[in-house]
Design a protein around this motif. Structure first.
Motif, PDB file in Angstrom:
ATOM      1  N   TYR A 133      62.191 -27.997 -36.921  1.00 31.24           N
ATOM      2  CA  TYR A 133      63.491 -27.560 -37.427  1.00 31.24           C
ATOM      3  C   TYR A 133      64.611 -28.328 -36.732  1.00 31.24           C
ATOM      4  O   TYR A 133      64.541 -28.608 -35.525  1.00 31.24           O
ATOM      5  N   PHE A 134      65.643 -28.623 -37.519  1.00 32.28           N
ATOM      6  CA  PHE A 134      66.809 -29.340 -37.008  1.00 32.28           C
ATOM      7  C   PHE A 134      68.046 -28.549 -37.436  1.00 32.28           C
ATOM      8  O   PHE A 134      68.292 -28.374 -38.633  1.00 32.28           O
ATOM      9  N   VAL A 188      68.487 -28.843 -31.856  1.00 28.03           N
ATOM     10  CA  VAL A 188      69.879 -28.540 -32.172  1.00 28.03           C
ATOM     11  C   VAL A 188      70.721 -29.794 -31.980  1.00 28.03           C
ATOM     12  O   VAL A 188      70.703 -30.408 -30.907  1.00 28.03           O
ATOM     13  N   ILE A 189      71.457 -30.168 -33.025  1.00 32.09           N
ATOM     14  CA  ILE A 189      72.266 -31.387 -33.008  1.00 32.09           C
ATOM     15  C   ILE A 189      73.741 -30.996 -33.003  1.00 32.09           C
ATOM     16  O   ILE A 189      74.218 -30.322 -33.916  1.00 32.09           O
ATOM     17  N   ILE A 190      74.454 -31.399 -31.973  1.00 33.40           N
ATOM     18  CA  ILE A 190      75.893 -31.141 -31.864  1.00 33.40           C
ATOM     19  C   ILE A 190      76.623 -32.455 -32.109  1.00 33.40           C
ATOM     20  O   ILE A 190      76.460 -33.412 -31.358  1.00 33.40           O
ATOM     21  N   SER A 191      77.437 -32.508 -33.164  1.00 34.49           N
ATOM     22  CA  SER A 191      78.068 -33.767 -33.555  1.00 34.49           C
ATOM     23  C   SER A 191      79.229 -34.155 -32.650  1.00 34.49           C
ATOM     24  O   SER A 191      79.486 -35.337 -32.435  1.00 34.49           O
ATOM     25  N   HIS A 192      79.955 -33.152 -32.142  1.00 34.87           N
ATOM     26  CA  HIS A 192      81.087 -33.414 -31.255  1.00 34.87           C
ATOM     27  C   HIS A 192      81.505 -32.093 -30.614  1.00 34.87           C
ATOM     28  O   HIS A 192      80.910 -31.048 -30.885  1.00 34.87           O
ATOM     29  N   GLY A 193      82.509 -32.138 -29.752  1.00 33.23           N
ATOM     30  CA  GLY A 193      82.796 -31.003 -28.896  1.00 33.23           C
ATOM     31  C   GLY A 193      83.801 -29.993 -29.390  1.00 33.23           C
ATOM     32  O   GLY A 193      84.181 -29.102 -28.632  1.00 33.23           O
ATOM     33  N   ALA A 198      65.978 -24.351 -26.899  1.00 31.06           N
ATOM     34  CA  ALA A 198      65.726 -25.412 -27.871  1.00 31.06           C
ATOM     35  C   ALA A 198      66.024 -26.778 -27.239  1.00 31.06           C
ATOM     36  O   ALA A 198      66.576 -26.871 -26.129  1.00 31.06           O
ATOM     37  N   THR A 199      65.643 -27.836 -27.942  1.00 36.82           N
ATOM     38  CA  THR A 199      65.981 -29.193 -27.507  1.00 36.82           C
ATOM     39  C   THR A 199      67.316 -29.585 -28.127  1.00 36.82           C
ATOM     40  O   THR A 199      67.498 -29.447 -29.343  1.00 36.82           O
ATOM     41  N   PHE A 200      68.241 -30.077 -27.310  1.00 37.38           N
ATOM     42  CA  PHE A 200      69.582 -30.406 -27.787  1.00 37.38           C
ATOM     43  C   PHE A 200      69.795 -31.918 -27.850  1.00 37.38           C
ATOM     44  O   PHE A 200      69.315 -32.672 -26.986  1.00 37.38           O
ATOM     45  N   PHE A 201      70.547 -32.315 -28.881  1.00 37.52           N
ATOM     46  CA  PHE A 201      70.909 -33.709 -29.091  1.00 37.52           C
ATOM     47  C   PHE A 201      72.418 -33.808 -29.263  1.00 37.52           C
ATOM     48  O   PHE A 201      73.022 -33.019 -29.997  1.00 37.52           O
ATOM     49  N   VAL A 202      73.029 -34.771 -28.600  1.00 32.59           N
ATOM     50  CA  VAL A 202      74.468 -35.020 -28.727  1.00 32.59           C
ATOM     51  C   VAL A 202      74.676 -36.531 -28.822  1.00 32.59           C
ATOM     52  O   VAL A 202      73.809 -37.316 -28.439  1.00 32.59           O
ATOM     53  N   PRO A 213      71.105 -32.793 -22.374  1.00 35.35           N
ATOM     54  CA  PRO A 213      70.613 -33.068 -23.725  1.00 35.35           C
ATOM     55  C   PRO A 213      70.179 -34.514 -23.911  1.00 35.35           C
ATOM     56  O   PRO A 213      70.506 -35.394 -23.118  1.00 35.35           O
ATOM     57  N   VAL A 214      69.458 -34.763 -24.999  1.00 35.21           N
ATOM     58  CA  VAL A 214      69.147 -36.128 -25.413  1.00 35.21           C
ATOM     59  C   VAL A 214      70.401 -36.730 -26.048  1.00 35.21           C
ATOM     60  O   VAL A 214      71.041 -36.101 -26.887  1.00 35.21           O
ATOM     61  N   GLU A 215      70.755 -37.926 -25.633  1.00 38.79           N
ATOM     62  CA  GLU A 215      71.953 -38.580 -26.153  1.00 38.79           C
ATOM     63  C   GLU A 215      71.556 -39.614 -27.213  1.00 38.79           C
ATOM     64  O   GLU A 215      70.793 -40.538 -26.943  1.00 38.79           O
ATOM     65  N   LEU A 216      72.086 -39.432 -28.419  1.00 41.93           N
ATOM     66  CA  LEU A 216      71.734 -40.281 -29.552  1.00 41.93           C
ATOM     67  C   LEU A 216      72.675 -41.476 -29.669  1.00 41.93           C
ATOM     68  O   LEU A 216      73.859 -41.386 -29.352  1.00 41.93           O
ATOM     69  N   THR A 217      72.140 -42.577 -30.172  1.00 40.86           N
ATOM     70  CA  THR A 217      72.909 -43.778 -30.467  1.00 40.86           C
ATOM     71  C   THR A 217      72.497 -44.270 -31.861  1.00 40.86           C
ATOM     72  O   THR A 217      71.798 -43.571 -32.596  1.00 40.86           O
ATOM     73  N   GLU A 218      72.875 -45.489 -32.206  1.00 40.52           N
ATOM     74  CA  GLU A 218      72.454 -46.070 -33.478  1.00 40.52           C
ATOM     75  C   GLU A 218      70.987 -46.479 -33.466  1.00 40.52           C
ATOM     76  O   GLU A 218      70.416 -46.755 -34.523  1.00 40.52           O
ATOM     77  N   GLU A 219      70.378 -46.485 -32.289  1.00 39.74           N
ATOM     78  CA  GLU A 219      68.950 -46.768 -32.200  1.00 39.74           C
ATOM     79  C   GLU A 219      68.160 -45.530 -32.598  1.00 39.74           C
ATOM     80  O   GLU A 219      68.526 -44.401 -32.253  1.00 39.74           O
ATOM     81  N   ALA A 220      67.075 -45.718 -33.310  1.00 38.72           N
ATOM     82  CA  ALA A 220      66.286 -44.601 -33.823  1.00 38.72           C
ATOM     83  C   ALA A 220      65.641 -43.805 -32.690  1.00 38.72           C
ATOM     84  O   ALA A 220      65.108 -44.380 -31.733  1.00 38.72           O
ATOM     85  N   TYR A 221      65.718 -42.490 -32.810  1.00 36.33           N
ATOM     86  CA  TYR A 221      65.019 -41.578 -31.902  1.00 36.33           C
ATOM     87  C   TYR A 221      64.166 -40.667 -32.783  1.00 36.33           C
ATOM     88  O   TYR A 221      64.679 -40.079 -33.745  1.00 36.33           O
ATOM     89  N   TYR A 222      62.868 -40.541 -32.457  1.00 39.05           N
ATOM     90  CA  TYR A 222      61.949 -39.826 -33.347  1.00 39.05           C
ATOM     91  C   TYR A 222      61.532 -38.483 -32.752  1.00 39.05           C
ATOM     92  O   TYR A 222      61.213 -38.376 -31.558  1.00 39.05           O
TER      93      TYR A 222
END
Length: 384
Positions: A19-20, A58-63, A80-84, A104-113
């Motif tokens: 789930y996302f 859980v994906i947080i787009s901004h603050g 849960a696992t968080f991504f920002v 949290p895991v920090e996302l970029t333009e590089e793919a994270y699976y």
């Protein structure tokens, strides 16, 4: 991929048991004054509460506060696992760490699976360095969670998004983007007369529609979804029009385009509404709090918890407050004494002395706050 709309900018995506969840904002006020309008459906929140933490991302787009409900995260999503997004500074990441105890895991333009689902994060350099567009891509579907990024995208950003989405058929790409005025201009600016304010609001809506439609075309899509606009604040007494959300919906009825407004109960893949959207979370929580009080207080005189839209029932003790105040009570920021003592509402009473009821409710106020802090919404929802 199953795609469900929760409220505002919150989506629940499910792919093969993983789930996302995007941008949860369900109970707490934002910016000191915003409340959820409409409130999310109780059934959706019950579903969220039942999900296993090890399968929830859980994906947080901004603050911004309307994308990040600290009370709900701390009480119900902390495991849960968080991504920002990986912004230039890590204030959002540190905020999530404070709420959950983990960075949290920090996302970029590089793919994270995650279990075969690809996550990426894109930033529009022409808009702000502290907001993001998140893509969630499975083998068959893609969700573009653009949240507040309604401004027309530069070519480099469009190219990067299209490359990211290229493996998914166009008809299986779902684009979500804000439509609506997300500030108090010009409503809370008394220097503008009614005609000027109306003209400015209409002009802003036209700008949003033009920019979002341009972005849709740049992505090669025929349709998209509007969201991130389901909020309400206390307008000035002089404001005699509808809410900004209502005005936005009126504009869209007069100026239909390629976007569908997300509303509670919508089936994203068909754009159809379910017949029975169900009870709103706010209504359930306030009703459950009222039942708890009456059971604990006892006695022949019922206690009623009211908003300004409710009618006082004679022969009862009615505690009336705005939805904003009730939201701050429901997330344990305030207690019922904010109404009884603090004057943040009205007290309706029958023609008799109610001091004993006041005393009992005041004592219960801190017990309720304690239970909400320790058990979260489960305190009220489990007794449904």
């Amino acid at each position: 991929m199953d795609i469900e709309f929760v409220n505002h900018a919150s989506l629940l995506l499910e792919e093969k048991g993983s789930y996302f969840l995007t941008d949860p904002w369900y109970v707490s006020p934002a910016f000191g004054g915003w409340i959820q309008n409409p409130s999310p459906r109780t059934a959706m929140i019950e579903k969220l509460l039942s999900l296993p933490a090890d399968k929830l991302n859980v994906i947080i787009s901004h603050g911004h506060d309307d994308h990040l409900d600290e009370f709900f995260i701390q009480q119900h999503l902390a495991d849960a696992t968080f991504f920002v997004p990986k912004f230039k500074t890590n204030g959002l990441s540190k905020r999530i760490e404070r709420l959950t105890g983990r960075y949290p895991v920090e996302l970029t333009e590089e793919a994270y699976y995650v279990d075969g689902v690809e996550l990426r994060c894109f930033i529009n350099p022409d808009f702000t360095e502290y907001d993001s567009i998140v893509t969630v891509v499975s083998e068959t579907d893609a969700v573009i969670h653009a949240n507040d990024n309604w401004h027309e995208y530069p070519v480099a950003l469009t190219d990067a998004l299209n490359e990211c989405l290229s493996a998914v058929p166009v008809e299986n790409r779902y684009f979500f983007i804000q439509f609506g005025i997300a500030d108090s201009f010009p409503v809370n600016y008394p220097s503008f007369d009614k005609q000027s304010a109306d003209e400015m609001i209409e002009s802003r809506f036209k700008s949003y529609q033009a920019a979002t439609t341009a972005n849709l075309k740049h992505l090669g899509l025929d349709k998209g979804f509007y969201y991130a606009n389901q909020s309400l604040y206390q307008y000035p007494a002089s404001w005699d029009r509808g809410s900004l959300y209502d005005l936005a919906q009126d504009f869209l009825r007069r100026n239909p385009g390629p976007f569908t407004q997300c509303v509670s109960g919508i089936d994203i893949k068909t754009s159809q509404l379910h017949d029975s959207p169900g009870e709103e979370l706010f209504d359930l929580l306030l009703g459950q709090l009222e039942r708890f009080l009456n059971k604990a207080v006892g006695g022949p005189v019922p206690v009623r918890l009211l908003t300004a839209s409710d009618e006082y029932e004679s022969g009862t003790v009615g505690y009336e407050a705005s939805r904003h105040v009730w939201s701050r009570i429901l997330n344990a920021e305030l207690t019922l004494e904010a109404i009884i003592i603090g004057g943040m509402g009205l007290v309706h009473r029958p023609d008799q002395n109610i001091s004993s009821i006041h005393a009992k409710v005041s004592k219960l106020a801190y017990l309720i706050q304690s239970k909400l802090i320790s058990n979260g919404l489960n305190f009220l929802m489990e007794s449904k």
